[in-house]
Design an enzyme around this catalytic site. Sequence first.
Site, PDB file in Angstrom:
ATOM      1  N   PRO A 182       0.962  -1.143  -0.034  1.00  9.39           N
ATOM      2  CA  PRO A 182       0.105  -0.018  -0.029  1.00  9.39           C
ATOM      3  C   PRO A 182       0.937   1.476  -0.020  1.00  9.39           C
ATOM      4  O   PRO A 182       1.695   1.358   0.935  1.00  9.39           O
ATOM      5  CB  PRO A 182      -0.936  -0.179   1.443  1.00  9.39           C
ATOM      6  CG  PRO A 182      -0.766  -1.490   1.606  1.00  9.39           C
ATOM      7  CD  PRO A 182       0.678  -2.133   1.119  1.00  9.39           C
ATOM      8  N   CYS A 183       0.513   2.178  -0.863  1.00  5.61           N
ATOM      9  CA  CYS A 183       1.666   3.365  -0.995  1.00  5.61           C
ATOM     10  C   CYS A 183       0.386   4.643  -1.020  1.00  5.61           C
ATOM     11  O   CYS A 183      -0.232   4.786  -2.065  1.00  5.61           O
ATOM     12  CB  CYS A 183       2.420   3.252  -2.463  1.00  5.61           C
ATOM     13  SG  CYS A 183       3.523   1.964  -2.459  1.00  5.61           S
TER      14      CYS A 183
END
Length: 689
Positions: A153-154
Amino acid sequence: MPGVREARPRRNCCFRECVRDLLVLVRLVRVGGCAVEKGKYGVPLERSDYLPLERHEESCSPEDFRKWLKTHGKGKRLAVDLFSGAGGLSYGVKQAGWTVAAAVDFDERALETHAANFPGMSLHMDLGNPDERDRLVELLKTADIDLIAGGPPCQPFSRAGRSKIRDLVTNHKRDPEDLRKELWRAYMDVVTRVRPRAILMENVPDMGLGDDFFVVRTIEQHLEDLGYATQVRLVDAWHYGVPQHRKRLILLARNDVERFDWQPKQDGFTNLREAIGDLPGLNPQPTERVGKREMPYRMPEAPSAFVEMMRKGAPEGLVWDHMTRRVRDDDWKIFSEHMDSKTLYSDIPEEFRRYSAENFTDKYKKLAWGERSRSITAHIAKDGYWYIHPDEPRTLTVREAARVQTFPDWFRFAGTRSDAFRQIGNAVPPLLGKAAAEALAPMEGVQAQLGGLQPHWRQVREELVAWARERRNGDDWCHLPGEQMSQLAAAVIALLSGAKPSAAQLDEILKDVRWRKTLTSKAFQNLLEAAPSEKVRTRLERLAPLVDDVAAWQENRRLEIPKRLALKPAEASLYRLLVGEDLLWVGQGALRVAARLNDSDADRTNRLSDGRVNLVRLVGAGGEDAPLRMAALRLISNTVCSAREPICSECPLSKHCKRKSDASDVSMTTKGNGESEVKKRGDGKQTSA
């Protein structure tokens, strides 16, 4: 198939699941032999059975991983999948020739699915925890890991936190704050310590588009420092056989050779009929359950190539998990009588609407047989109203959603129906994963470079910085961030950018503010008197709110200037760039230079997506040099790399350009008396400035 057993009540549930189920059961009544929840939804909320899955026969635990490496893993090209979910990327990597030695995730349901469908270790870990990462790296020391893949997840980052992030990455520090919001750093920590030959990262385009690709550029810079060549692409999944609209950001890296050979894009696209049209019709009625765990299946006489691929390895005459939720009576009527694939929510008869047609314009979406599906997301676990079947008054089933994501029919998903939908929606489409992984395949006779690579784009960026620093010491100081560029000068230049004064006029205007830290009344009057036209004077008059306001020009308040001066978006971006802020200045000229160097037409076709990716390769990351490179590209586009007749011989990046114009040998110089010297083009014609 291995990993599947007859569904039965799951044992050994964790305590919190038991509590959750108990609370749900308190609200349930028994109706017709199945558990349903009554409430505001207007339809029974059926709890499906829990599908337990046996572990893959070649799976292993951390305790017997060494033994696994000497048996099943011996001689294999090994991969690790971080943030693996149910295994969409794992299956794509497997199809491309790797064996997944380890997968890591925090979702127990997804890991149960992964362990059933893949060999190796399926590890329940929180990679935001440094101790857990240490444990993983220690486990992997015994293996020769060729590829690390994953989709961490960014979250996009605010500009305020960027310098801190870069420092943490560069100096390998651990943030004392909760790392769970920044799991890309955990991913990079594992990569840095394991040092595989190749790296594959997948994410949504917002990972880049949301913050000027700051995180992506930071990751690329770090990988280049480790000796990897990198490539970033925005990829439409349907180009590689995925029957849906789904754009993803793919970051690839390798340290053996600077080459990423993607397979050719598929001609045309796989439509929904080719993807799921063979599955049994359900023709549900409002009072009936929709589909079953197991249903009879009959292969059509002329199946599509996609169907043949999906059915390979599946049990003959049987399809699994072809089931979905029932819908409300009124929705059943809407789907069957008032909708086609082009119907908007606002087109539905008003008496059937439960939501605001202004706020929920796409609340319902009926899919079309001859088109691609809309992107399957985890939202499908909550409701499937974005995915209404083309013919039947229902939403897509678990198996149909899995097909659209390109999971084969033998692939099962552990847990309840909602668990399956969530795992499918969170997954990387295996065919997309396969296409990306194939671009990282090892090349015969080529070994990883001991000291790492010196990537081409890194060399280009270094040359661009050297040129920009030289030009900054001369007359071009006003186009480049540096010590000479005061906040006042940057504000003046930004205000005048639309007026386009000549170089001589701009020099005259700036001579009194070049080194000034604040704007006095006298300096303001001098500026207005130096204006060569009413248009320029009008723009300079916008500085009036900050005249004699010493505090406004303090360094720690520099980012307040655009708001105080009511700068337009393009003016504000130019100001921030000139005062040294790290951003992508997405102007047409800079996009043109980047496109030519990348042999791309994205400056004309996909400016805000692929065009930005081209810029990323040239701008990179790294302290003051990133804004300097960005400003240098703008300068080059305004001087030598024009749209029609670029002067390639004067461009500092000419030797790297893949689209030199026919006028590449034009060399315009200026005589001492200011006259333009006429040079000959390659075709013998004359040209002049």
